[in-house]
Scaffold this motif. Structure first.
Motif, short mmCIF file in Angstrom:
data_model
loop_
_atom_site.label_atom_id
_atom_site.label_comp_id
_atom_site.label_asym_id
_atom_site.label_seq_id
_atom_site.Cartn_x
_atom_site.Cartn_y
_atom_site.Cartn_z
N UNK A 24 0.83 -1.21 0.00
CA UNK A 24 0.00 0.00 0.00
C UNK A 24 0.86 1.26 0.00
N UNK A 25 1.94 1.25 0.76
CA UNK A 25 2.83 2.41 0.75
C UNK A 25 3.51 2.55 -0.61
N UNK A 26 3.90 1.43 -1.20
CA UNK A 26 4.55 1.47 -2.51
C UNK A 26 3.61 2.08 -3.55
N UNK A 27 2.32 1.83 -3.41
CA UNK A 27 1.34 2.35 -4.35
C UNK A 27 0.96 3.80 -4.06
N UNK A 28 1.52 4.36 -2.99
CA UNK A 28 1.26 5.77 -2.70
C UNK A 28 0.17 6.04 -1.70
N UNK A 29 -0.42 4.99 -1.11
CA UNK A 29 -1.44 5.20 -0.09
C UNK A 29 -0.79 5.69 1.20
N UNK A 30 -1.52 6.48 1.96
CA UNK A 30 -1.08 6.86 3.30
C UNK A 30 -1.54 5.76 4.27
N UNK A 31 -0.62 5.26 5.07
CA UNK A 31 -0.96 4.19 6.00
C UNK A 31 -0.58 4.60 7.42
N UNK A 32 -1.56 4.50 8.31
CA UNK A 32 -1.40 4.86 9.71
C UNK A 32 -1.68 3.63 10.58
#
Length: 236
Positions: A24-32
């Motif tokens: 998800x981070x690689x795809x540009x999503x913000x992850x918390x």
């Protein structure tokens, strides 16, 4: 897209969902990440000869390593009682989760599936309180999160192995997130951050059991074929 994972303990984010988080981070999503306890009640403290407070601080430092490895956009670690969530008034837990949700305003909220995978009571409580917060926000007409997802486990050999894990039915899985080699290596590195937990990690065989496809259920939505991203077909 913003995604907020809510789990009860340090290492919950790494025991399975880490390849998906890395993807998800690689795809540009913000992850918390919101972790409800410091995991201070682990039996590993007896092996190390330390008290709960000391164990909690060590595990928090290990989580800071994970935060960097998985390139999280934000991480909050609370100090609710490890192995004691079932004794709390659930509205007290819901209050702190809601505060974090209202601060981040995630598009997707994620926690454990109803069976908690391991069946650990803190996992089951987390499922219930996160679902309650999500449903309350929907009833109030608040437009976030737009989706509630449940990290889960799938195996055709349910119940086998030392930890007797529970699986979701294949038909209940609505999303499979595919990790690449770099994502998988970040998963392994995240597990390595937990230096005091390596004995448990080895006993669980998690490094061999977790593959490159991470399953999720999606609350009150049904997708067949399954989605490949938790943001797919999301009404924005």
């Amino acid at each position: 897209m913003k995604i907020l994972y809510v789990f009860p303990h340090p290492d919950d984010e790494s025991f399975g969902p880490a390849p998906a988080i890395a993807a998800q981070r690689r795809k540009g999503h913000e992850v918390y990440l919101l972790t409800l306890t410091k995991g201070e009640a682990t039996k590993q403290r007896f092996r190390l000869g330390i008290n709960k407070k000391e164990m909690g601080e060590i595990r928090y430092k290990e989580m800071q390593c994970v935060e960097k490895v998985l390139d999280l956009n934000g991480m909050t670690v609370l100090e609710l009682p490890d192995s004691g969530l079932k004794e709390m008034d659930p509205t007290d837990i819901e209050k702190v989760i809601r505060e974090q949700v209202q601060y981040i305003k995630p598009d997707v909220l994620v926690t454990y599936a109803v069976h908690g995978i391991s069946g650990f009571e803190d996992h089951l409580v987390s499922h219930a309180v996160v679902k309650s917060v999500y449903c309350d926000l929907k009833r109030e007409g608040i437009d976030y999160p737009k989706r509630l997802a449940f990290f889960t486990h799938y195996s055709e050999k349910e119940g086998e192995g030392k930890f007797n894990l529970s699986s979701s039915k294949q038909g209940d899985i609505d999303c499979w997130i595919e990790a690449n080699e770099d994502d998988y290596q970040k998963f392994l590195s995240a597990l390595d951050c937990y230096e005091t937990y390596q004995e448990v990690i080895e006993d669980s065989n998690v490094k061999e059991e977790v593959g490159y496809r991470v399953p999720f259920e999606i609350f009150q939505e049904d997708f067949d074929p399954a989605l490949t991203d938790l943001g797919d077909q999301l009404d924005t």
